[in-house]
Design an enzyme around this catalytic site. Structure first.
Site, short mmCIF file in Angstrom:
data_model
loop_
_atom_site.label_atom_id
_atom_site.label_comp_id
_atom_site.label_asym_id
_atom_site.label_seq_id
_atom_site.Cartn_x
_atom_site.Cartn_y
_atom_site.Cartn_z
N CYS A 97 63.03 -104.60 22.60
CA CYS A 97 62.79 -105.70 23.53
C CYS A 97 63.62 -105.54 24.79
O CYS A 97 63.23 -106.00 25.88
CB CYS A 97 63.08 -107.05 22.87
N HIS A 123 67.84 -111.07 21.21
CA HIS A 123 66.49 -110.78 21.69
C HIS A 123 66.41 -110.93 23.21
O HIS A 123 66.93 -111.89 23.78
CB HIS A 123 65.48 -111.73 21.03
#
Length: 474
Positions: free
Chosen positions: A113, A424
């Site tokens: 990510c 994330h």
């Protein structure tokens, strides 16, 4: 309730009941269902003239079996469409991209990510995409290594896939070339690829492109990356103890927003980031001394990258810890305060032209000639216009677009979690039509502008790590 017959054109409708407890508009609505003549077009002849919507039935003397005449034109019958409805998923893929209004997402290939969010944010720069399109597969510039060349080609191809696809893209080739060029992104733990720092990925990719994409028209050869993202700084280095002072110049690709207990806004963090202390050898003292370094911007880019310095190395846990403090950032950023006197002088005329153009847009008079204007101190304002103004036509005599020192937010890279090497990363990108898209790997979703300003930190939610601003030019 009386029952009447109504004659309309060549037709007669018999046995229509009138509910005299309801106003005539209800009766007209009944006739509308029979004839297609809207109530406002109906002229019904009764005792005393034409039936009004709010008339009192008891005064009209309508009798059972009475024949009424109606005049009026019915609405056109809606024709069936020549072509049936076409669903987005049935369109050719290139047309689906246009219909959706944003590019595709990127599959997460295992803790990637950090890479996906970086690519989505940089993909929002059209000039970068244009420069990559002109980059050749086969010809490398002098001094460019094969790994850097391959990474540039992979970036170009990935951007192309994002523009042409509505389905999520798997950036496998880009990931392989990134890891070959920068092996730190191939680190594993228990045979699983580790999460990496998105800022490091951003910095390495921008640096690589700055080395590979060169302009053939400049002497000596220079790259568009410098014009797009490069920031020239001039720094005054002063030693209070010895009185020594010197000027240093350097080029960087981002400004740092340093975060401390007294920093609540991006403007304050940038001010901290441009001032620092360092120890180095003093020629006059013959020993190490403390110096103060104060930097000012001497040349601005078309796209200004701001990094929030949220991570620091924590010895106790042997990892990068995160500063969760809330730091607000604006949709419109004015960096005039941080510029050198030389650059401030250059910015005065374009800034006056910008103000005149904005005033003209709202019907206000110009404040005076740009050449005679005195520039006030710049400021950051989240209440400013959120999108770049199309003011290039404000003065046709200005052929080359000039920077004003004012920037509009177009992308935010956020991090959710407590450590740079975990959590994330997500990219939030503004589209040409003004809407924002949250690119959470392969799942893009539309977001409101007010949601973007809530990414300022203060908890465990997504918080801004990198902001990308676009110059407002005139």
């Amino acid at each position: 309730m009386p029952t009447v017959n109504v004659k309309w054109q060549k037709e007669t409708f018999q046995g229509i009941e009138i509910d005299t407890s309801q106003p005539p508009i209800v009766f007209k609505s009944q006739l509308y269902t029979l004839t297609g003549v809207p109530p406002e077009r109906q002229k019904i002849m009764v005792k005393g003239g034409i039936l009004k919507d709010d008339a009192d039935w008891s005064t009209l003397g309508v009798k059972d079996g009475q024949k009424l005449m109606m005049i009026g034109t019915a609405d056109e019958i809606v024709k069936a469409p020549e072509k049936g409805p076409v669903f987005v998923e049935d369109l050719p893929e290139e047309e689906q991209v246009v219909a959706l209004g944003h590019s595709a997402g990127l599959y997460n290939l295992g803790n990637t990510c950090y890479m996906n969010s970086t690519l989505q944010c940089l993909h929002s720069v059209p000039e970068l995409k244009s420069a990559l399109l002109s980059y050749s597969d086969n010809v490398r510039g002098n001094g460019v290594d094969q790994a850097s060349h391959n990474l540039t080609v992979a970036t170009r191809n990935t951007f192309g896939e994002l523009d042409q696809s509505v389905r999520p893209v798997a950036p496998l080739l880009f990931l392989q070339t990134l890891r070959k060029k920068y092996p730190q992104f191939a680190q594993q733990q228990n045979n699983v690829y580790m999460q990496q720092d998105a800022e490091e990925c951003w910095t390495q990719l921008v640096y690589t492109l700055s080395q590979t994409i060169m302009s053939e028209t400049s002497e000596p050869p220079a790259g568009p990356m410098k014009e797009l993202f490069g920031i020239d700084l001039v720094s005054r280095v002063h030693c209070a103890e010895s009185g020594e002072e010197s000027l240093e110049r350097e080029s960087v690709y981002s400004l740092k927003c340093h975060i401390s207990h007294d920093v609540n806004h991006l403007h304050e963090g940038l001010k901290h980031g441009l001032k620092s202390e360092l120890e180095k050898a003093s020629p006059s003292l013959g020993r190490t001394a403390l110096y103060t370094r104060e930097s000012r911007i001497n040349e601005l880019p078309r796209y200004l990258t701001v990094q929030f310095v949220r991570f620091f190395w924590k010895r106790e846990s042997n990892q990068k810890a995160k500063i969760l403090r809330k730091v607000d950032y604006p949709l419109e950023l004015d960096v005039y305060d941080f510029c050198s006197d030389e650059l401030k002088q250059k910015l005065q005329a374009p800034r006056q032209l910008l103000r005149d153009a904005e005033n003209a847009k709202f019907g206000l008079k110009a404040q005076g000639k740009a050449s005679s204007s005195k520039e006030n101190e710049g400021s950051s304002s989240s209440a400013g216009e959120s999108s770049s103004m199309d003011i290039d036509k404000a003065d046709s005599s200005v052929r080359n677009k000039q920077l004003t020192g004012i920037y509009d937010l177009i992308a935010v890279l956020t991090h959710k979690g407590r450590s740079a090497d975990s959590g994330h990363y997500v990219g939030w990108v503004k589209q040409d039509d003004g809407k924002w898209i949250e690119f959470d790997d392969d799942n893009p979703s539309i977001r409101k502008e007010e949601e973007i300003l809530k990414l300022s930190g203060g908890g465990d939610w997504h918080m801004a790590y990198i902001c990308l601003y676009k110059a407002r030019v005139i």
